[in-house]
Enzyme design. Structure first.
Site, mmCIF file in Angstrom:
data_model
loop_
_atom_site.group_PDB
_atom_site.id
_atom_site.type_symbol
_atom_site.label_atom_id
_atom_site.label_comp_id
_atom_site.label_asym_id
_atom_site.label_seq_id
_atom_site.Cartn_x
_atom_site.Cartn_y
_atom_site.Cartn_z
ATOM 1 N N HIS A 187 0.830 -1.203 0.000
ATOM 2 C CA HIS A 187 0.000 0.000 0.000
ATOM 3 C C HIS A 187 0.860 1.246 0.000
ATOM 4 O O HIS A 187 2.071 1.180 0.197
ATOM 5 C CB HIS A 187 -0.951 0.016 1.207
ATOM 6 C CG HIS A 187 -0.270 -0.040 2.542
ATOM 7 N ND1 HIS A 187 0.376 1.038 3.105
ATOM 8 C CD2 HIS A 187 -0.137 -1.061 3.435
ATOM 9 C CE1 HIS A 187 0.874 0.699 4.286
ATOM 10 N NE2 HIS A 187 0.583 -0.579 4.506
ATOM 11 N N CYS A 203 3.830 -4.959 6.346
ATOM 12 C CA CYS A 203 3.378 -4.655 4.992
ATOM 13 C C CYS A 203 4.493 -4.011 4.167
ATOM 14 O O CYS A 203 5.508 -3.572 4.692
ATOM 15 C CB CYS A 203 2.185 -3.711 5.025
ATOM 16 S SG CYS A 203 0.600 -4.511 5.352
#
Length: 303
Positions: A187, A203
């Protein structure tokens, strides 16, 4: 088909349909208060404002009067409400402003999608993502990966969900991976200064303009492989078909080291791993029960 390899934010587990819920360093709403707000998020704010030329003092972890004035100047310059309050909208505008100034990559409309079969290699050691097309390096993106206490998941995954409108404090775009022990994905970020470091909860963070490009190249089903440093894995019980977890992933890796094909090292004891297990037991004259037991672990040198 697109294949992606990633190194390196754990999230609370929810069903895919509920949408991404990322615990990748969510920031407080900052502002000037009688009891001064302090913390790493304030220092990150000061660092970003200083890089953009709005904050002239030393970084001090304290949301003080000078920080307040710098925030007001940034908000005025970017047509935001001038109130000194740093909420998700202000963080996102800071990220976008830094992306424009720092990124040297070609704009998305000038960077053509790969024409061949694509896979992504995300190297947690180098903090870099390399896009391959038909086995040849095509493009590279800098990334942030999991910090030492929350490392990114090592293994071979697939993209199982995408969200083009995910934004707020975490930047833009979301691509979830099918890691069986948590929610991980790629992201954008409101912390562009973290790119190139080990800073997330696992992440893969990217500059917002870069993740928009990648998003257009990736489909649900895209294969993903993550490599990098990880914590030791112990197997404490027998392994059977249908199970999943880090212990299964280690088991798959060891089967592959012995010349067998367990399929993707994705932590899932599925059909490919069952076939590799059947071949392994036949080769070593073990009971054909498809169960990973003490004898199996001994031969595979799993302690």
């Amino acid at each position: 088909m697109i294949l992606i390899i990633i190194f390196g934010c754990t999230l609370t587990i929810f069903a895919i349909e509920s949408g991404p819920t990322c615990d990748c360093g969510q920031l407080r709403i900052l502002g000037l208060k009688q009891s001064r707000m302090q913390g790493q998020d304030v220092q990150e704010l000061q660092r970003q404002l200083k890089e953009l030329g709005f904050y002239k003092r030393e970084l001090n972890l304290v949301y003080d009067w000078n920080t307040y004035l710098a925030v007001n100047k940034f908000q005025k310059a970017n047509n935001l409400t001038i109130d000194g309050i740093v909420d998700e909208k202000t963080w996102l505008n800071l990220a976008q402003a830094l992306d424009k100034g720092k990124s040297q990559e070609v704009a998305s409309e000038k960077l053509k999608p790969p024409e061949g079969e694509v896979f992504l290699l995300i190297d947690a050691y180098k903090k870099q993502m390399t896009v391959y097309s038909d086995g040849e390096p095509y493009h590279k993106f800098p990334v942030a990966v999991g910090k030492p206490s929350t490392k990114s998941p090592i293994g071979e995954w697939a993209v199982i969900a995408k969200d083009a409108h995910w934004g707020g404090g975490f930047g833009v775009r979301w691509m979830r991976l099918n890691v069986p022990w948590g929610i991980y994905g790629m992201h954008g970020t409101n912390k562009p200064g973290s790119i190139g470091t080990a800073a997330s909860h696992g992440c893969i963070r990217m500059f917002n303009r870069h993740v928009k490009i990648l998003y257009s190249w990736v489909d649900v089903g895209t294969r993903v492989k993550i490599i990098g440093r990880r914590d030791p894995i112990k197997i404490t019980h027998n392994l059977r078909s249908g199970q999943s977890g880090k212990d299964v992933l280690l088991f798959q890796e060891k089967l592959r080291e012995h010349g067998l094909d367990p399929g993707y090292t994705d932590g899932r004891f599925g059909d490919s791993t069952k076939k590799a297990m059947k071949d392994f037991k036949y080769i070593y004259g073990l009971k054909d029960d498809l169960v990973g037991d003490e004898n199996t672990f001994y031969i595979l040198n799993i302690k």
